[in-house]
Scaffold this active site. Structure first.
Site, PDB file in Angstrom:
ATOM      1  N   PHE A 106       0.759  -1.249   0.005  1.00  0.00           N
ATOM      2  CA  PHE A 106      -0.187  -0.048   0.039  1.00  0.00           C
ATOM      3  C   PHE A 106       0.964   1.066  -0.091  1.00  0.00           C
ATOM      4  O   PHE A 106       2.064   1.154   0.473  1.00  0.00           O
ATOM      5  CB  PHE A 106      -0.880   0.009   1.303  1.00  0.00           C
ATOM      6  CG  PHE A 106      -2.253  -0.029   0.851  1.00  0.00           C
ATOM      7  CD1 PHE A 106      -3.127  -0.939   0.328  1.00  0.00           C
ATOM      8  CD2 PHE A 106      -3.228   1.276   1.130  1.00  0.00           C
ATOM      9  CE1 PHE A 106      -4.289  -1.111  -0.109  1.00  0.00           C
ATOM     10  CE2 PHE A 106      -4.570   1.231   0.746  1.00  0.00           C
ATOM     11  CZ  PHE A 106      -5.233   0.015   0.085  1.00  0.00           C
ATOM     12  N   GLN A 163      -8.115  14.985   2.915  1.00  0.00           N
ATOM     13  CA  GLN A 163      -7.422  13.981   2.165  1.00  0.00           C
ATOM     14  C   GLN A 163      -8.142  13.838   0.699  1.00  0.00           C
ATOM     15  O   GLN A 163      -9.298  13.786   0.494  1.00  0.00           O
ATOM     16  CB  GLN A 163      -7.197  12.666   2.684  1.00  0.00           C
ATOM     17  CG  GLN A 163      -6.248  11.757   1.491  1.00  0.00           C
ATOM     18  CD  GLN A 163      -5.800  10.477   2.426  1.00  0.00           C
ATOM     19  OE1 GLN A 163      -6.588   9.664   2.770  1.00  0.00           O
ATOM     20  NE2 GLN A 163      -4.532  10.300   2.696  1.00  0.00           N
ATOM     21  N   HIS A 223      -7.923  11.462  -2.434  1.00  0.00           N
ATOM     22  CA  HIS A 223      -7.268  10.220  -2.977  1.00  0.00           C
ATOM     23  C   HIS A 223      -7.186  10.357  -4.489  1.00  0.00           C
ATOM     24  O   HIS A 223      -7.948  10.954  -4.977  1.00  0.00           O
ATOM     25  CB  HIS A 223      -8.666   9.082  -2.751  1.00  0.00           C
ATOM     26  CG  HIS A 223      -7.855   7.875  -2.734  1.00  0.00           C
ATOM     27  ND1 HIS A 223      -7.934   7.067  -3.980  1.00  0.00           N
ATOM     28  CD2 HIS A 223      -7.984   6.721  -1.994  1.00  0.00           C
ATOM     29  CE1 HIS A 223      -7.484   5.869  -3.874  1.00  0.00           C
ATOM     30  NE2 HIS A 223      -7.434   5.518  -2.611  1.00  0.00           N
ATOM     31  N   LEU A 247     -14.808   5.263  -5.081  1.00  0.00           N
ATOM     32  CA  LEU A 247     -13.386   4.963  -4.935  1.00  0.00           C
ATOM     33  C   LEU A 247     -12.686   4.097  -5.852  1.00  0.00           C
ATOM     34  O   LEU A 247     -13.493   2.814  -5.848  1.00  0.00           O
ATOM     35  CB  LEU A 247     -13.285   4.660  -3.488  1.00  0.00           C
ATOM     36  CG  LEU A 247     -11.796   4.305  -3.067  1.00  0.00           C
ATOM     37  CD1 LEU A 247     -10.865   5.232  -3.279  1.00  0.00           C
ATOM     38  CD2 LEU A 247     -11.946   3.841  -1.644  1.00  0.00           C
ATOM     39  N   GLU A 272      -6.507   2.188  -3.671  1.00  0.00           N
ATOM     40  CA  GLU A 272      -5.430   2.362  -3.781  1.00  0.00           C
ATOM     41  C   GLU A 272      -4.647   0.661  -3.903  1.00  0.00           C
ATOM     42  O   GLU A 272      -3.676   0.622  -4.595  1.00  0.00           O
ATOM     43  CB  GLU A 272      -4.804   2.699  -2.334  1.00  0.00           C
ATOM     44  CG  GLU A 272      -3.373   3.135  -2.525  1.00  0.00           C
ATOM     45  CD  GLU A 272      -2.919   4.161  -1.428  1.00  0.00           C
ATOM     46  OE1 GLU A 272      -3.306   5.200  -1.368  1.00  0.00           O
ATOM     47  OE2 GLU A 272      -2.220   3.806  -0.510  1.00  0.00           O
ATOM     48  N   ARG A 328      -0.652   9.541  -0.648  1.00  0.00           N
ATOM     49  CA  ARG A 328      -1.913  10.139  -1.323  1.00  0.00           C
ATOM     50  C   ARG A 328      -1.557  11.309  -1.760  1.00  0.00           C
ATOM     51  O   ARG A 328      -1.984  11.899  -2.795  1.00  0.00           O
ATOM     52  CB  ARG A 328      -2.950   9.904  -0.662  1.00  0.00           C
ATOM     53  CG  ARG A 328      -3.317   8.246  -0.672  1.00  0.00           C
ATOM     54  CD  ARG A 328      -4.577   7.988   0.220  1.00  0.00           C
ATOM     55  NE  ARG A 328      -4.926   6.641  -0.089  1.00  0.00           N
ATOM     56  CZ  ARG A 328      -5.945   5.753   0.864  1.00  0.00           C
ATOM     57  NH1 ARG A 328      -6.499   6.720   1.889  1.00  0.00           N
ATOM     58  NH2 ARG A 328      -6.376   4.639   0.420  1.00  0.00           N
ATOM     59  N   HIS A 387     -11.677  12.344   0.044  1.00  0.00           N
ATOM     60  CA  HIS A 387     -11.701  11.225   0.504  1.00  0.00           C
ATOM     61  C   HIS A 387     -11.695  10.964   2.023  1.00  0.00           C
ATOM     62  O   HIS A 387     -12.198   9.843   2.543  1.00  0.00           O
ATOM     63  CB  HIS A 387     -10.388  10.160   0.177  1.00  0.00           C
ATOM     64  CG  HIS A 387     -10.668   8.884   0.314  1.00  0.00           C
ATOM     65  ND1 HIS A 387     -11.590   7.879  -0.107  1.00  0.00           N
ATOM     66  CD2 HIS A 387      -9.695   8.070   1.095  1.00  0.00           C
ATOM     67  CE1 HIS A 387     -11.442   6.657   0.383  1.00  0.00           C
ATOM     68  NE2 HIS A 387     -10.334   6.763   1.213  1.00  0.00           N
ATOM     69  N   ARG A 404      -3.060  10.976   6.234  1.00  0.00           N
ATOM     70  CA  ARG A 404      -3.098   9.558   6.366  1.00  0.00           C
ATOM     71  C   ARG A 404      -2.605   8.599   5.304  1.00  0.00           C
ATOM     72  O   ARG A 404      -2.894   8.806   4.106  1.00  0.00           O
ATOM     73  CB  ARG A 404      -4.795   9.261   6.451  1.00  0.00           C
ATOM     74  CG  ARG A 404      -4.767   8.071   6.952  1.00  0.00           C
ATOM     75  CD  ARG A 404      -6.122   7.745   7.361  1.00  0.00           C
ATOM     76  NE  ARG A 404      -7.244   7.727   5.951  1.00  0.00           N
ATOM     77  CZ  ARG A 404      -7.425   6.853   5.211  1.00  0.00           C
ATOM     78  NH1 ARG A 404      -6.819   5.649   5.358  1.00  0.00           N
ATOM     79  NH2 ARG A 404      -8.280   6.780   4.366  1.00  0.00           N
TER      80      ARG A 404
END
Lengths: 238, 568
Positions: B119, B233, B235, B245, B248, B279, B347, B382
């Site tokens: 990730f 955030q 994304h 979404l 990721e 991100r 996001h 994050r």
């Protein structure tokens, strides 16, 4: 691409029931849920419906569209046509417009003990359990149920017997019985083998037909019947 | 008026709320726990989490708590509180195993052990997952487990309207029972907020319709400060046009990002980590490509291609089935055949109700956990797969802390006057009034303002203009009319109230962002492009006043990792 569509919505305001027509211009790609929001935000704020994720995973927005239970969020308006008849789900009491009371539906799900039952359950000291990909696949598809109620709405046995557990609850029971980590099969079989359980199913497989997650509750019920039959034979010879 | 009593009231039944309820019930059979949600529990936004949950499970294979902590702190652009991060990384593995014991269908390795994937910003393959439906399976596992505890009483489809606090101690909440339309009061010794973020402030967003920041707004209006709200955030990969979404994990499993020239442009921006940089870095890179004219042109404006075609059908079906299904249904694209059109999308709310690492707010008996809270472990940005982890760890902490707190305490009553005032405020002054503004028009303009003036790249000039617009919308909101005047299932009333909440929260985001004269994590200012540790290595606290947010600042807790330049 844009064109005019007609949303014909069955409404209920707590006292009276009636149909109401809404015409508006939809564009290509617009979903039925987007259509409902368009109506609420621009034409009639009192229209009541449920929605949350708008991506087919939360199960909120199941309604009947031209007679068939579907998720409004993943149904393209143009795939249905220029006239869309939208109604609340069947087999559950209507509270307002497209919102039905799902409390009873959820009680049935709770009744089948839809959780892993293990003798060595230790909250403070959990241990990694082994499960091979093959063992996972044995139940995985049945773990995809979003509890939207579409199957329950389409089920003829649920329509005639309000105490029938229904396809979603029995699927949940099967999902756990088929999990290699579970030890609660006996408990659950006792619950679904009764008069309100698997033997009530008419087996016309409408539930599998309408399931937005392609889960095939009818298959789960069939497998559960087999499990239940074997269990009964075994218990005779015990 | 109906008054319902429970020792602990939990607001919100997503991952954090469900986990808190189970923790409290495990800790004590005697306390009574109310679990309130404005939807049914499994309709929460947590079910939309896709990619996974980060946890150190394999120290023998090279992972370590220090490594997870360092990745998180660096990812946070050093605005995370390091003591909280250290606690967090040590607690999460146990939560993964608990979910395993409770039935979560984790994806598996051939040897039967729990599988992990790569990730963004995580320097070890430590993201535990259940295909690309991780949040969905976690929520259902917790929900189903919660059914085993007789002292958890659920209140499904109750919309919380207010928080009652006296002498800096919480004493309950009010809520509309949507089915009947009745206003009910929950008298409690402790309240846990677990209502999620505020993502619907933005128009192009991954969030569910229900994520309107209610818990944040209720706490903020009641005098509880919000922390670091300027950090929102984006994304990198929101599906066009819906914003749904595209996890990721698409990139974790080997997917590429390409511009219109076919280039994997991330090599210019993050040569070491490429598509798996954090991100904020990837989102800025994509937006830069778009601004500089290297995006593809589509009917909904410019976009970037998320290319999975080289992964093959088998891998996509096994690891990313939801992505394939969503891309087909919502964009008419099969990712096995062609790249997915995406662009950055709102996001996650890094900011939230100010708590310490024990989920305690400044108000006694009031706790916050999950996205609604800023503990803070995410700081300015994050890392992917740390949010579901946060909900599990801090949900548990909140549940346990609340049980400890209520032992031996007595109830403090919500007074008749308070009840009458709340009823009057909601039904006479709000539902009963007439005006000429449509609340949904105000929401639309708010969304446009946030998408334009508080997006990935910010300037003082634009933000100033945005603040003015938000204030104008707040004034216009005073003049809305709610069409539906009936009580039962009045979603019109509920949504109008949500829009009021959103206006207050938007102002907190906007004023905090305008004041922060630096670039850090997701808050990037073209007029202040450098991070400024000298002046801005500190948390923002926003306090509600009728004139707008009042800002204060508190230090960041640094334990053993000194801030360094952030390179990927």
């Amino acid at each position: 691409m844009e064109r005019e569509v007609l949303f014909r919505i069955r409404r209920f305001d707590g006292e009276k029931e009636y149909w109401q027509d809404f015409r508006f211009t939809a564009r290509k790609g617009m979903t039925v849920l987007e259509g409902l929001y368009f109506i609420k935000e621009n034409l009639d704020g009192s229209l009541a419906f449920r929605a949350s994720c708008r991506m087919g995973i939360c199960g909120s927005c199941a309604v009947k569209i031209n007679g068939k239970p579907r998720l409004a969020c993943e149904t393209q308006i143009f795939d249905v046509g220029d006239v869309l008849e939208i109604e609340p789900l069947d087999n559950m009491p209507v509270l307002k417009d497209l919102i039905v009371d799902m409390d009873g539906f959820f009680r049935k799900h709770e009744a089948v003990k839809p959780y892993l039952i293990r003798k060595d359950d230790d909250y403070e000291n959990p241990k990694e359990l082994l499960q091979t990909p093959k063992e996972l696949h044995a139940y995985y598809d049945f773990s995809l149920c979003i509890k939207c109620g579409a199957c329950y709405s389409a089920c003829p046995a649920s329509a005639t017997r309000s105490d029938y557990l229904g396809p979603a609850a029995i699927t949940a029971a099967y999902r756990f019985c088929a999990d290699s980590r579970d030890e609660g099969r006996e408990d659950r079989l006792a619950l679904v083998s009764g008069s309100e359980g698997v033997w009530r199913c008419h087996f016309n497989a409408e539930c599998s037909e309408v399931c937005p997650k392609s889960i095939e509750p009818a298959k789960a019920i069939q497998k559960m019947r087999l499990m239940s039959a074997i269990h009964m034979i075994k218990s005779i010879f015990r | 008026m109906e008054v319902i009593r429970h020792d602990i009231v939990i607001i919100g039944a997503g991952l954090a709320g469900l986990r808190a309820a189970i923790a409290a019930a495990e800790k004590s059979k005697e306390v009574s726990i109310a679990l309130i949600s404005k939807t049914y529990p499994i309709r929460c936004h947590s079910v939309c989490a896709e990619g996974g949950t980060a946890a150190v499970l394999r120290e023998d294979e090279g992972d370590s708590f220090d490594l997870h902590a360092w990745d998180t702190i660096k990812g946070a652009d050093f605005l995370a509180d390091q003591d909280a991060v250290e606690f967090f990384v040590r607690e999460i593995p146990k939560e993964i195993l608990r979910l395993d014991n409770w039935g979560c269908p984790w994806s598996r390795r051939e040897d039967g052990k729990i599988a992990q994937r790569a990730f963004g910003g995580q320097s070890f393959n430590r993201t535990v997952f259940a295909a690309d439906r991780t949040g969905f399976h976690e929520v259902h596992t917790l929900y189903e487990r919660s059914l085993m505890y007789p002292n958890i009483v659920r209140y499904d489809e109750y919309f919380v309207t207010n928080l009652f606090i006296e002498d800096n101690a919480v004493k309950g909440v009010s809520a509309i029972h949507l089915k009947t339309g009745d206003l009910v009061f929950f008298n409690a010794k402790a309240v846990i907020l677990a209502t999620g973020g505020a993502g619907r402030l933005y128009g192009f967003t991954t969030y569910s319709h229900q994520v309107t920041g209610d818990g944040l707004a209720i706490a903020y209006r009641a005098g509880v400060p919000l922390k670091d709200m300027e950090f929102v955030q984006f994304h990198p990969t929101g599906l066009i046009p819906s914003g749904i979404l595209m996890t990721e994990a698409c990139r974790g499993e080997g997917g590429y990002l390409r511009n219109r020239n076919g280039e994997r442009f991330m090599e210019k921006y993050a040569p070491e980590r490429m598509e798996l940089a954090p991100r904020d870095v990837v989102a800025r890179a994509m937006w830069t490509e778009i601004i500089e004219g290297r995006g593809f042109e589509g009917p909904y404006g410019p976009y970037i291609a998320l290319d999975l075609t080289h992964l093959g059908e088998e891998k996509i079906e096994e690891r990313l089935p939801l992505i394939r299904d969503a891309a087909r249904k919502f964009a008419g694209i099969d990712p096995v055949e062609e790249p997915i059109p995406v662009k950055p999308v709102a996001h996650y709310t890094m900011g939230g109700v100010h708590t310490n690492m024990w989920t305690e707010t400044p108000v006694k008996g009031l706790y916050a956990a999950g996205e609604v809270a800023a503990v803070s472990i995410h700081g300015a940005n994050r890392l992917g797969s740390n949010s579901t982890a946060e909900c599990l760890v801090f949900g548990r902490v909140a549940g346990e802390k609340a049980v400890e707190f209520v032992q031996g305490k007595s109830f403090s009553e919500i007074t008749k006057e308070e009840m009458l005032a709340e009823e009057k405020r909601l039904f006479d002054e709000f539902l009963g009034r007439s005006g000429d503004e449509n609340p949904y028009e105000i929401k639309k303009e708010l969304n446009e303002t946030m998408d334009k003036n508080f997006w990935i790249f910010r300037t003082g000039e634009e933000m100033k203009e945005g603040i003015k617009k938000i204030q104008e919308l707040k004034r216009r909101y005073e003049n809305i009319e709610i069409v539906d005047k009936k009580r039962g299932f009045n979603t019109d009333l509920m949504q109008a109230m949500e829009i009021g909440f959103m206006l207050d929260l938007a102002e907190a985001v906007a004023v905090g962002a305008y004041a922060r004269m630096e670039s850090r994590g997701a808050h990037y200012r073209l007029d202040y492009p450098k991070r400024d540790d000298e002046n801005w290595l500190k948390h923002t606290l926003a306090y509600y006043t009728p004139e707008g947010p009042k800002l204060e600042y508190i230090p960041v807790t640094i334990t053993k990792w000194q801030p360094v330049e952030r390179k990927y």
